[in-house]
Design an enzyme around this catalytic site. Structure first.
Site, short mmCIF file in Angstrom:
data_model
loop_
_atom_site.label_atom_id
_atom_site.label_comp_id
_atom_site.label_asym_id
_atom_site.label_seq_id
_atom_site.Cartn_x
_atom_site.Cartn_y
_atom_site.Cartn_z
N ARG A 42 135.57 39.68 53.10
CA ARG A 42 136.39 39.90 51.71
C ARG A 42 135.61 39.63 50.40
NH1 ARG A 42 132.22 37.92 50.15
NH2 ARG A 42 133.56 37.35 47.90
N GLY A 43 135.68 40.09 49.42
CA GLY A 43 134.90 40.40 48.78
C GLY A 43 134.81 42.94 48.47
N ALA A 44 135.30 42.92 47.55
CA ALA A 44 135.11 44.86 47.07
C ALA A 44 135.28 45.42 47.64
CB ALA A 44 135.35 45.05 45.50
N ARG B 38 145.95 43.51 50.68
CA ARG B 38 145.53 42.84 49.98
C ARG B 38 145.08 43.56 48.71
NH1 ARG B 38 139.72 39.19 49.85
NH2 ARG B 38 141.38 38.12 47.96
N GLN C 260 133.89 30.25 47.37
CA GLN C 260 133.02 31.87 48.09
C GLN C 260 131.32 31.71 47.54
OE1 GLN C 260 135.82 32.24 47.02
NE2 GLN C 260 137.63 33.74 47.59
N ASP D 236 136.41 43.58 41.04
CA ASP D 236 137.82 43.86 41.93
C ASP D 236 138.00 45.83 41.55
OD1 ASP D 236 137.58 41.53 42.92
OD2 ASP D 236 138.32 42.30 44.58
N ASN E 3 138.20 40.36 37.94
CA ASN E 3 137.25 39.68 38.74
C ASN E 3 137.92 38.36 39.38
OD1 ASN E 3 135.19 40.27 40.42
ND2 ASN E 3 133.99 38.16 39.38
N LYS E 4 137.04 37.33 40.71
CA LYS E 4 137.48 36.52 40.75
C LYS E 4 138.37 35.45 39.45
CE LYS E 4 138.50 35.60 44.25
NZ LYS E 4 139.55 35.64 44.53
O1 MRU Z 1 139.18 36.67 46.51
P1 MRU Z 1 137.90 37.39 47.23
O2 MRU Z 1 136.77 36.60 47.88
O3 MRU Z 1 137.42 39.01 48.36
O4 MRU Z 1 137.26 38.57 45.76
C1 MRU Z 1 136.06 38.28 45.32
C2 MRU Z 1 135.71 38.33 43.82
O5 MRU Z 1 136.11 38.24 43.23
C3 MRU Z 1 133.90 39.06 43.98
O6 MRU Z 1 133.70 38.35 42.79
C4 MRU Z 1 134.21 40.84 44.10
O7 MRU Z 1 134.73 41.39 45.13
C5 MRU Z 1 133.31 40.99 43.51
S1 MRU Z 1 132.34 42.16 44.41
C6 MRU Z 1 132.28 41.82 46.51
#
Ligand code: MRU
Length: 330
Positions: free
Chosen positions: A51-53, A85, A184, A225, A235-236
């Protein structure tokens, strides 16, 4: 990042197999999982093994390459990957790049996927270099979710400047938002910071105003994201709240992201698709008992409904600047 005496990337591909650090098991277990087919790699993205962009961008590129290797219909493979996603722009960017390369040959698709993963590492390293200039010795930094090594192929976006500052000998302290419902921040960011030896404290998601009002935060850095053409940032969930608070208290709020996260075809944040995830993520929490065995327990009122949007949109006006591989822009 080093774990034990070995350097690991979050995700990589050897031959036809994609390897990932299983982020659903961290911080309690460190395990690398192997994914041999495009569909298995897609499932890993959906279930957030990765996970993470930045990391899911690399995963999507590798999945597309696996589709070509297995001689799948490229259009069907691409659509399946795109459906895993919806919010992170890097996923769509990578899958399209590898799809185009695959029109030349399977080998070209594999090379493009590897190049994208390597470019992700290089961009993150440069974000660390440029972002370090914003971090003063003694700085107390608030971050949200995990935009570190695990959210990328290596180094991270928001945490890359933190690691560079720490390696350059600055005394810094990071406050990691817990980031419910999947935690996270409490699980992954805290694990990374501990692994890197960076002083840190996990804080509840609703502690931001208190910390800022007590003068405990000098700087906020988050990842992204997707960044729309007008500078609005997805973002999250909870990032928007932190940006409002930072504005209220006059604290700089920076967003760190590679150029692959900027989506010039999306005019503003209202056009960004927000992922909605299962309400079970709100109702249940998983962790080890005293013997280290994993358990999932309900933490909410049985029978109540929950709402679980995974991202929010921070308006450009609340963002002090962006840290990219090209430098810091205001
Ligand atoms: O749902 P996730 O864990 O994939 O969300 C991740 C985030 O929101 C991060 O802050 C984002 O991807 C930015 S950098 C990896």
């Amino acid at each position: 990042m080093k774990v034990g005496d070995r350097h690991y990337r979050t995700i990589w591909m050897e031959g036809t197999v994609v390897y990932m650090i299983d982020q659903n098991l961290l911080p309690f277990e460190f395990k690398v999982q192997a994914f041999k087919q495009r569909e298995a790699t897609c499932e890993a993205i959906r279930k957030m093994t990765v996970r993470g962009a930045g990391a899911i961008g690399a995963a999507a590129g590798f999945a597309m390459a696996q589709g070509f290797i297995s001689n799948e219909d490229p259009d069907i493979a691409r659509e399946r990957i795109r459906a895993t996603r919806p919010t992170a722009r890097d996923l769509f960017y990578a899958v399209d790049r590898v799809y185009e390369a695959g029109k030349i040959s399977v080998q070209a698709a594999i090379e493009e996927a590897q190049n994208l993963a390597n470019a992700n590492v290089e961009a993150a390293k440069k974000i660390g270099f440029f972002g370090d200039a914003l971090i003063k010795d003694g700085a107390r930094i608030l971050t949200h979710c995990n935009a570190g090594w695990l959210g990328f192929v290596d180094y991270g976006s928001a945490l890359s400047p933190v690691y560079t500052a720490h390696r350059n000998g600055k005394q810094i302290h990071v406050y990691a938002d817990e980031t419910r419902p999947r935690s996270q921040g409490a699980r992954l960011t805290a694990w990374e910071l501990a692994n890197e030896g960076v002083d840190h404290t996990i804080v509840p998601d609703n502690a931001g105003a208190f910390l800022m009002s007590e003068g405990m935060i000098d700087l906020v850095i988050t990842g992204a994201d997707r960044i729309a053409a007008n500078g609005d940032v997805a973002n999250k969930i909870g990032t928007y709240e932190k940006a409002i608070l930072a504005e209220y208290f006059g604290i700089p709020f920076f967003v760190a992201a590679p150029l692959s996260t900027f989506d010039h075809n999306t005019p503003d944040g209202s056009a960004i698709e927000i992922e909605h995830r299962s309400q079970d993520e709100v109702h249940y929490q998983t962790g080890p008992d005293g013997d280290g065995k994993m358990h999932t327990i309900r933490v909410t009122n049985p029978g109540s409904e929950a709402f679980n949007p995974a991202f929010d949109i921070t308006p450009a006006a609340l963002i002090t600047g962006f840290i990219t591989e090209k430098g810091v822009t205001n």
